[in-house]
Design a protein around this motif. Structure first.
Motif, mmCIF file in Angstrom:
data_model
loop_
_atom_site.group_PDB
_atom_site.id
_atom_site.type_symbol
_atom_site.label_atom_id
_atom_site.label_comp_id
_atom_site.label_asym_id
_atom_site.label_seq_id
_atom_site.Cartn_x
_atom_site.Cartn_y
_atom_site.Cartn_z
ATOM 1 N N GLY A 46 0.802 -1.222 0.000
ATOM 2 C CA GLY A 46 0.000 0.000 0.000
ATOM 3 C C GLY A 46 0.831 1.265 0.000
ATOM 4 O O GLY A 46 0.474 2.249 0.647
ATOM 5 N N ASP A 47 1.943 1.277 -0.738
ATOM 6 C CA ASP A 47 2.828 2.443 -0.821
ATOM 7 C C ASP A 47 2.836 2.967 -2.258
ATOM 8 O O ASP A 47 3.773 2.725 -3.016
ATOM 9 N N PRO A 48 1.780 3.704 -2.663
ATOM 10 C CA PRO A 48 1.690 4.144 -4.059
ATOM 11 C C PRO A 48 2.791 5.116 -4.459
ATOM 12 O O PRO A 48 3.178 5.154 -5.624
ATOM 13 N N GLY A 49 3.327 5.885 -3.538
ATOM 14 C CA GLY A 49 4.406 6.814 -3.866
ATOM 15 C C GLY A 49 5.648 6.080 -4.342
ATOM 16 O O GLY A 49 6.261 6.447 -5.348
ATOM 17 N N THR A 50 6.031 5.029 -3.617
ATOM 18 C CA THR A 50 7.193 4.227 -4.022
ATOM 19 C C THR A 50 6.898 3.496 -5.320
ATOM 20 O O THR A 50 7.736 3.465 -6.223
ATOM 21 N N GLN A 65 -4.080 -6.056 -12.070
ATOM 22 C CA GLN A 65 -4.194 -6.404 -10.652
ATOM 23 C C GLN A 65 -3.130 -5.696 -9.813
ATOM 24 O O GLN A 65 -3.255 -5.602 -8.610
ATOM 25 N N LEU A 66 -2.089 -5.220 -10.466
ATOM 26 C CA LEU A 66 -0.985 -4.592 -9.746
ATOM 27 C C LEU A 66 -0.794 -3.135 -10.135
ATOM 28 O O LEU A 66 0.283 -2.576 -9.949
ATOM 29 N N LEU A 67 -1.828 -2.509 -10.658
ATOM 30 C CA LEU A 67 -1.724 -1.084 -10.948
ATOM 31 C C LEU A 67 -1.780 -0.312 -9.634
ATOM 32 O O LEU A 67 -2.604 -0.595 -8.770
ATOM 33 N N SER A 68 -0.900 0.628 -9.508
ATOM 34 C CA SER A 68 -0.916 1.492 -8.333
ATOM 35 C C SER A 68 -0.961 2.915 -8.837
ATOM 36 O O SER A 68 0.028 3.441 -9.330
ATOM 37 N N CYS A 69 -2.107 3.512 -8.749
ATOM 38 C CA CYS A 69 -2.287 4.859 -9.274
ATOM 39 C C CYS A 69 -2.328 5.853 -8.118
ATOM 40 O O CYS A 69 -3.169 5.757 -7.240
ATOM 41 N N VAL A 70 -1.388 6.786 -8.151
ATOM 42 C CA VAL A 70 -1.356 7.842 -7.146
ATOM 43 C C VAL A 70 -2.483 8.799 -7.482
ATOM 44 O O VAL A 70 -2.565 9.311 -8.597
#
Length: 154
Positions: free
Chosen positions: A58-62, A143-148
């Motif tokens: 849960g670290d979208p910035g990284t 499934q692994l998209l992390s959108c800030v």
């Protein structure tokens, strides 16, 4: 007769002791194996490992720091649904001069199934490009998209 009766007791004690020792060794191995080895960030697999870890934790910035501008722009309007996967397992890496493909297995673990805990596994791939000598994720599995989240303009 007493001597013969005592021998099976010694054999049983030896067998039970050996089984107990094996159980203790197995438990020690399970608890001491630790985290997976960190791969080099200079490799496509290492970038995928770090990116996936950031998404799962849960670290979208990284996670965002490992994306190309193109991958970041893909997030516009994307809404993440469902829980993140439990783990990502490396299957293979196909590295070329300026691009790479990393195949992974994405695993979800559920604790409350009808028959107890269960896993669901699916395969997918990351596309990476080399930019300024650094590998970046250009396309990640959905499934692994992390959108800030971008700030809302008023």
């Amino acid at each position: 007769m007493n001597a013969a009766a005592g021998k099976p007791d010694k054999v049983i004690i030896v067998i039970v002791s050996a089984v107990a020792l094996l159980v203790i060794v197995a438990i020690a191995v399970i608890f001491t194996r630790g985290e997976p080895e960190a791969l080099s960030e200079a490799t496509p697999a290492g970038v995928v490992q770090r990116y996936s870890t950031a998404v799962i934790e849960g670290d979208p910035g990284t996670a965002d720091s490992y994306l190309t501008e193109s991958a970041r722009s893909f997030c516009n309007g994307f809404i993440q649904g469902g829980p993140p996967p439990s783990r990502v397992v490396l299957i293979s890496t196909n590295e070329r001069t300026e691009s790479a493909t990393v195949r992974v297995s994405i695993v979800y673990s559920f604790q409350d199934g009808l028959f107890g805990p269960s896993d669901y596994e699916t395969e997918d791939r990351f596309s990476l490009v080399k930019a300024d000598g650094r590998w970046l994720v250009d396309k990640a599995p959905s499934q692994l998209l992390s959108c800030v989240p971008s700030p809302v303009k008023r």
